[in-house]
Enzyme design. Structure first.
Site, PDB file in Angstrom:
ATOM      1  N   GLN A  54     102.649 -13.736 -44.519  1.00  0.00           N
ATOM      2  CA  GLN A  54     101.457 -14.243 -45.214  1.00  0.00           C
ATOM      3  C   GLN A  54     101.406 -13.693 -46.627  1.00  0.00           C
ATOM      4  O   GLN A  54     101.114 -14.397 -47.578  1.00  0.00           O
ATOM      5  CB  GLN A  54     100.160 -13.861 -44.477  1.00  0.00           C
ATOM      6  CG  GLN A  54     100.003 -14.538 -43.148  1.00  0.00           C
ATOM      7  CD  GLN A  54     100.218 -16.025 -43.238  1.00  0.00           C
ATOM      8  OE1 GLN A  54      99.548 -16.703 -44.001  1.00  0.00           O
ATOM      9  NE2 GLN A  54     101.175 -16.547 -42.486  1.00  0.00           N
ATOM     10  N   HIS A  76     102.983 -15.424 -49.607  1.00  0.00           N
ATOM     11  CA  HIS A  76     102.468 -16.710 -50.100  1.00  0.00           C
ATOM     12  C   HIS A  76     101.765 -16.577 -51.435  1.00  0.00           C
ATOM     13  O   HIS A  76     101.838 -17.458 -52.282  1.00  0.00           O
ATOM     14  CB  HIS A  76     101.443 -17.286 -49.104  1.00  0.00           C
ATOM     15  CG  HIS A  76     102.060 -18.169 -48.063  1.00  0.00           C
ATOM     16  ND1 HIS A  76     102.713 -19.330 -48.383  1.00  0.00           N
ATOM     17  CD2 HIS A  76     102.116 -18.066 -46.720  1.00  0.00           C
ATOM     18  CE1 HIS A  76     103.141 -19.904 -47.267  1.00  0.00           C
ATOM     19  NE2 HIS A  76     102.807 -19.158 -46.249  1.00  0.00           N
ATOM     20  N   GLU A 136      92.412 -17.097 -40.009  1.00  0.00           N
ATOM     21  CA  GLU A 136      93.142 -18.367 -40.043  1.00  0.00           C
ATOM     22  C   GLU A 136      94.263 -18.348 -38.994  1.00  0.00           C
ATOM     23  O   GLU A 136      94.365 -19.234 -38.160  1.00  0.00           O
ATOM     24  CB  GLU A 136      93.732 -18.547 -41.451  1.00  0.00           C
ATOM     25  CG  GLU A 136      94.502 -19.836 -41.647  1.00  0.00           C
ATOM     26  CD  GLU A 136      95.255 -19.860 -42.976  1.00  0.00           C
ATOM     27  OE1 GLU A 136      95.383 -18.801 -43.631  1.00  0.00           O
ATOM     28  OE2 GLU A 136      95.751 -20.946 -43.342  1.00  0.00           O
ATOM     29  N   HIS A 137      95.109 -17.309 -39.060  1.00  0.00           N
ATOM     30  CA  HIS A 137      96.200 -17.129 -38.096  1.00  0.00           C
ATOM     31  C   HIS A 137      95.945 -15.858 -37.305  1.00  0.00           C
ATOM     32  O   HIS A 137      95.671 -14.814 -37.900  1.00  0.00           O
ATOM     33  CB  HIS A 137      97.543 -16.946 -38.809  1.00  0.00           C
ATOM     34  CG  HIS A 137      97.914 -18.059 -39.732  1.00  0.00           C
ATOM     35  ND1 HIS A 137      97.740 -17.977 -41.103  1.00  0.00           N
ATOM     36  CD2 HIS A 137      98.464 -19.277 -39.497  1.00  0.00           C
ATOM     37  CE1 HIS A 137      98.169 -19.105 -41.663  1.00  0.00           C
ATOM     38  NE2 HIS A 137      98.619 -19.908 -40.722  1.00  0.00           N
ATOM     39  N   ASP A 151     104.302 -22.452 -38.886  1.00  0.00           N
ATOM     40  CA  ASP A 151     104.339 -23.062 -40.219  1.00  0.00           C
ATOM     41  C   ASP A 151     105.277 -24.261 -40.268  1.00  0.00           C
ATOM     42  O   ASP A 151     105.144 -25.112 -41.146  1.00  0.00           O
ATOM     43  CB  ASP A 151     104.822 -22.035 -41.262  1.00  0.00           C
ATOM     44  CG  ASP A 151     103.725 -21.068 -41.635  1.00  0.00           C
ATOM     45  OD1 ASP A 151     102.543 -21.426 -41.496  1.00  0.00           O
ATOM     46  OD2 ASP A 151     104.055 -19.939 -42.061  1.00  0.00           O
ATOM     47  N   HIS A 166      59.613 -50.333 -37.042  1.00  0.00           N
ATOM     48  CA  HIS A 166      60.463 -49.880 -35.945  1.00  0.00           C
ATOM     49  C   HIS A 166      59.848 -50.295 -34.601  1.00  0.00           C
ATOM     50  O   HIS A 166      60.515 -50.863 -33.735  1.00  0.00           O
ATOM     51  CB  HIS A 166      60.606 -48.353 -35.961  1.00  0.00           C
ATOM     52  CG  HIS A 166      61.538 -47.814 -37.011  1.00  0.00           C
ATOM     53  ND1 HIS A 166      61.298 -47.924 -38.344  1.00  0.00           N
ATOM     54  CD2 HIS A 166      62.723 -47.152 -36.898  1.00  0.00           C
ATOM     55  CE1 HIS A 166      62.289 -47.343 -39.028  1.00  0.00           C
ATOM     56  NE2 HIS A 166      63.170 -46.870 -38.163  1.00  0.00           N
TER      57      HIS A 166
END
Lengths: 433, 433
Positions: free
Chosen positions: B259, B262, B327-328, B361, B420
């Site tokens: 990670q 990145h 996230e992961h 991934d 209505h």
């Protein structure tokens, strides 16, 4: 006068495009004010909420009185007539029953490589539902937002509803009670959204905020999005009725007016394959507008944004409907199911002349929170799914990693992500040694 | 140095809260620039797109060369090595197979009142996928965005990818080809988003835009939201690894670094019930950082945002994981399934030590577009559902309207929505006469 269009006219395409792109809403730019309110609530918490409520709602709160007590709720709910209670209970039961069918299933399987794959659904832990005060304080909206949340399994569900001058709609409290809402805060506006998103000493932060509101509430929801989840920002209501001549013009007129009476910016459109029927409906609308209680709202809506479109045949009606992508679509034709199969983009479809849209607002079962402003092209109405999220699962075995790991390492190399590749290769080295 | 925390320390709660609220991204405020670009593209269409591409990408386009031709694609794709092609094909096949299982079913039933109720799913007609140019131009992201769209049934799928100085990644074109993408525009930035949302003479408007991008692309997506649907605005990547001492420190170190490499703003956290193991992993990270190709990115990420947290036991690890909502989430423990049942809020869970996150991934099958910045509390990764929308259906019979219509009329009256109520009562009058 609403516009009258005819697809056989050479000017139709231009006029239809104008209708499609009509800007029906002038949102005041309140973003700077809202940003200030949110900052204030983040910094000063309860004190800011109390001050802003005194200022905007003329109501003096303390941390102790910020939420309705059980006694206050019981007292208010006891004022509800038995007729209203029975109707609300029927609605709640039908909405719950419909939404329970939406609960998705978890899924796990083993693929040919030996890998276990799947996903799991889980509920948002805490949700906040905004309920407008005053004219737009609809108990039906409480049911439509709160029941899906509780069906999804949301543990803590809070409502924020402003009570200007201390006034509250007892039906809103009953609807909250029937839906299983845990706490009802008597706080509104951007300060309520800020408190729900960031939390104060008294108001616990939630993970997701849904529900309608004015321009301040909408701007606040946009601003807190990311910190919490939000539902769609709804625009003015819309209905498209496709009707052939074998309908009672007055029924169709009332269906068109039931959207028009919501808001001067609401839009009601009739598409028919019979020009004379279209005229008859327009006359019936005018007649009803003479006496309708909310004619001061419905009248401008119909005159400014209403339309009657005559088409050659119902296939042409379906094609236009798909370009409009209406929030509500009523199909009053001999074969509504057949026509419905061709009208792809719509929030909700009401099939046949015995299904006025108003049924869907209250007791049909499906949700009445639906995509407006042509967004049915890419989004859906509120549902149980809005209060759930999906976690994907995967588990490699040594065998599976041997089978697919080398491809992962290859792609990592091609993307110049060395550690990605090494994390796979280090394991493969051990397995192969 | 990453932070080292221990839940037995009296300062843990304060330090953990600091970790949770660390602002990892300073988005430049590009909103005014983006607003100008969008206006320009709306007004001048192709001419604006061509000018902006010449300015930002140093590439002279004409309407005829705005999309890659079939020949250009073939020529580029032919450069791809057979190893890369085989790996990409395996990935595409596995991603397709996983996402095909996500296709939801339509549902229709008749309830006790005789009403037909249900819903129907349909695909977004046209979608646009943004693919960054340069360093972040990942073929795997093309697969992860394009395949779910095509599995959902999107008829027209376009890609916009900037090709600065005319350069293009052949693997991106191959990934688009394998995914069934219909058109690839060599246009990027806010001008690409504006063109996809509003259309130009050459670039047809789409209904939904997904895919990652820089600050300009993200701001443009926020601005066109409403006109079209968008996916999430992703933040920097994150991983949380929960590992016991029975793991190879170097494997866990590589998972954390996969990670970190990145983005300098990425965050890698290890939670372990063994302090000595935590130290061993930190040492292994440092050793790998001596030689890692992307150490200039991974190093700052690990030092500024990395963390090693020692807990009393794995239940405590699960509780912290739920507060982080990563996230992961990698579970390298003896009973990953048991621990996974307790880690509720996570985008994707990787079970067991043979499932490095990098598998997900590329070739695992589940999507790698996942909720960041704690939004797994309320949102899910990209899926087939993002390219579908649901239309609710209802059809009353006379019998059903008699059964539930009066309750609708009652609630309409309580909400002061006369039309209505009348739309229901007019039908009931006829049925009862």
């Amino acid at each position: 006068m609403p516009v009258f269009l005819d697809t056989t006219s050479s000017e139709f395409e231009t006029a239809f495009k104008t209708l499609l792109s009509a800007k029906r809403e002038d949102s005041p730019d309140v973003d700077a004010v809202v940003a200030g309110i949110i900052d204030d609530v983040r910094k000063r918490g309860d004190a800011a909420v109390i001050e802003l409520t005194a200022k905007f709602d003329r109501l003096e709160l303390t941390p102790e009185t910020m939420a309705f007590s059980a006694e206050q709720i019981t007292e208010a709910v006891d004022q509800v007539s038995s007729e209203d209670r029975a109707a609300l209970e029927l609605a709640a039961e039908r909405i719950r029953s419909y939404h329970e069918k939406q609960l998705p299933e978890d899924h796990e399987w083993t693929d040919s490589s030996g890998a276990m794959l799947g996903w799991r659904w889980s509920a948002v832990s805490a949700a906040g539902l905004y309920v407008p005060g005053g004219l737009a304080s609809y108990p039906s909206s409480v049911l439509m937002n709160a029941i899906p949340a509780k069906v999804a399994g949301v543990e803590r569900l809070a409502i924020a509803v402003p009570t200007p001058d201390g006034q509250v709609n007892p039906l809103v409290l009953l609807a909250a009670q029937l839906s299983g809402v845990d706490t009802i805060y008597r706080v509104g506006g951007a300060q309520a959204i800020a408190a729900l998103a960031y939390g104060t000493d008294t108001i616990a932060a939630v993970d997701k905020i849904t529900g309608p509101g004015n321009a301040f509430v909408a701007a606040a929801k946009r601003r807190v999005f990311g910190k919490v989840g939000i539902d769609m920002i709804a625009g003015p209501s819309e209905i498209l009725v496709i009707a052939d001549k074998d309908n009672e013009p007055d029924w169709i007129a009332l269906d068109l007016l039931s959207q028009a009476e919501h808001d001067e910016s609401a839009q009601s459109i009739l598409i028919t394959d019979d020009a004379a029927f279209g005229q008859a409906v327009a006359q019936a609308v005018d007649k009803r507008l003479e006496t309708l209680q909310r004619r001061a709202i419905a009248g401008p809506s119909w005159r400014d944004f209403g339309a009657v479109i005559t088409v050659r045949d119902l296939d042409e009606a379906a094609a236009l409907s798909n370009r409009i992508a209406p929030e509500h679509l009523e199909l009053c034709v001999a074969d509504p199911v057949g026509l419905g199969a061709k009208t792809i983009h719509a929030g909700a479809i009401f099939l046949g002349q015995y299904t006025p849209e108003a049924i869907g607002d209250y007791v049909g079962g499906p949700n009445h929170v639906l995509p407006t402003a042509r967004s049915a092209r890419f989004s859906s109405g509120l549902s149980v799914m809005d209060f759930l999220k999906r976690t994907t699962l995967s588990r490699m075995t040594p065998q599976a990693l041997r089978a697919i790991g080398p491809a992962a390492a290859q792609l990592a190399q091609s993307e110049s992500l060395e550690a990605h590749g090494l994390s796979v290769l280090a394991r493969l080295d051990r397995l192969n040694s």
